[in-house]
Design a protein around this motif. Structure first.
Motif, PDB file in Angstrom:
ATOM      1  N   PRO A 138       0.800  -1.227   0.000  1.00 27.13           N
ATOM      2  CA  PRO A 138       0.000   0.000   0.000  1.00 27.13           C
ATOM      3  C   PRO A 138       0.831   1.274   0.000  1.00 27.13           C
ATOM      4  O   PRO A 138       0.413   2.291  -0.550  1.00 27.13           O
ATOM      5  N   GLU A 139       2.011   1.234   0.577  1.00 28.30           N
ATOM      6  CA  GLU A 139       2.875   2.425   0.602  1.00 28.30           C
ATOM      7  C   GLU A 139       3.310   2.795  -0.819  1.00 28.30           C
ATOM      8  O   GLU A 139       3.324   3.972  -1.179  1.00 28.30           O
ATOM      9  N   GLU A 140       3.618   1.788  -1.648  1.00 32.53           N
ATOM     10  CA  GLU A 140       4.004   2.045  -3.031  1.00 32.53           C
ATOM     11  C   GLU A 140       2.812   2.585  -3.831  1.00 32.53           C
ATOM     12  O   GLU A 140       2.975   3.417  -4.707  1.00 32.53           O
ATOM     13  N   PHE A 141       1.603   2.078  -3.527  1.00 27.48           N
ATOM     14  CA  PHE A 141       0.399   2.621  -4.160  1.00 27.48           C
ATOM     15  C   PHE A 141       0.271   4.106  -3.828  1.00 27.48           C
ATOM     16  O   PHE A 141       0.037   4.935  -4.705  1.00 27.48           O
ATOM     17  N   LEU A 142       0.461   4.442  -2.561  1.00 28.46           N
ATOM     18  CA  LEU A 142       0.372   5.838  -2.128  1.00 28.46           C
ATOM     19  C   LEU A 142       1.431   6.695  -2.807  1.00 28.46           C
ATOM     20  O   LEU A 142       1.165   7.851  -3.154  1.00 28.46           O
ATOM     21  N   GLN A 143       2.616   6.159  -3.051  1.00 31.56           N
ATOM     22  CA  GLN A 143       3.682   6.909  -3.730  1.00 31.56           C
ATOM     23  C   GLN A 143       3.305   7.257  -5.166  1.00 31.56           C
ATOM     24  O   GLN A 143       3.905   8.136  -5.762  1.00 31.56           O
ATOM     25  N   GLY A 144       2.302   6.578  -5.697  1.00 32.60           N
ATOM     26  CA  GLY A 144       1.840   6.871  -7.043  1.00 32.60           C
ATOM     27  C   GLY A 144       0.889   8.050  -7.116  1.00 32.60           C
ATOM     28  O   GLY A 144       0.437   8.434  -8.187  1.00 32.60           O
TER      29      GLY A 144
END
Length: 140
Positions: free
Chosen positions: A52-58
């Motif tokens: 989810p953190e990588e999703f948020l970085q998008g």
């Protein structure tokens, strides 16, 4: 005679490689809509991969958010994942829709169309507003 034939084969080999390079270049070039859709798909793939953190970085401008708001967004993303698991047996695949995307030049956005494929065999087409920043497509 051998040298002449060898030179011809060398020329043909170079011509073949040049043609393949040109074909590869043409195949790699894509429209902004296709680029935005591929980026959106990659971000949603992070949800499947439990990142989810990588999703948020998008998300556009996520680095300028206060830590407390970032934490709230991360909680919302995790809740979204939990809802998908509860209602649809989770998200299992993300595809770029046949519609690919649509540009809105007045808002400087490109809408990417994705097909979410759930574990219960249902599908949902979603629209993801995307913006290009410094050559990188981000979710708005």
């Amino acid at each position: 005679m051998y040298h002449g034939l060898h030179g011809f084969h060398g020329f043909m080999r170079k011509l073949l490689f040049a043609g393949l390079a040109l074909l590869t270049l043409c195949a790699c070039s894509s429209t902004p809509e296709e680029q935005a859709a591929r980026a959106a798909r990659a971000y949603y793939q992070h949800l499947i991969d439990d990142r989810p953190e990588e999703f948020l970085q998008g998300k556009a401008d996520v680095d300028s958010l206060p830590d407390s708001y970032r934490a709230q967004l991360l909680m919302a993303i995790n809740q979204y994942r939990a809802d998908m698991l509860d209602k649809h047996n989770g998200l299992h695949e993300v595809q770029v829709s046949d519609n690919v995307g649509r540009r809105d030049t007045s808002l400087h956005l490109t809408y990417a169309f994705l097909l979410l494929c759930y574990g219960d065999s249902t599908q949902e087409e979603i629209t993801v507003p995307m913006v290009e920043r410094d050559g990188r497509w981000l979710m708005k």
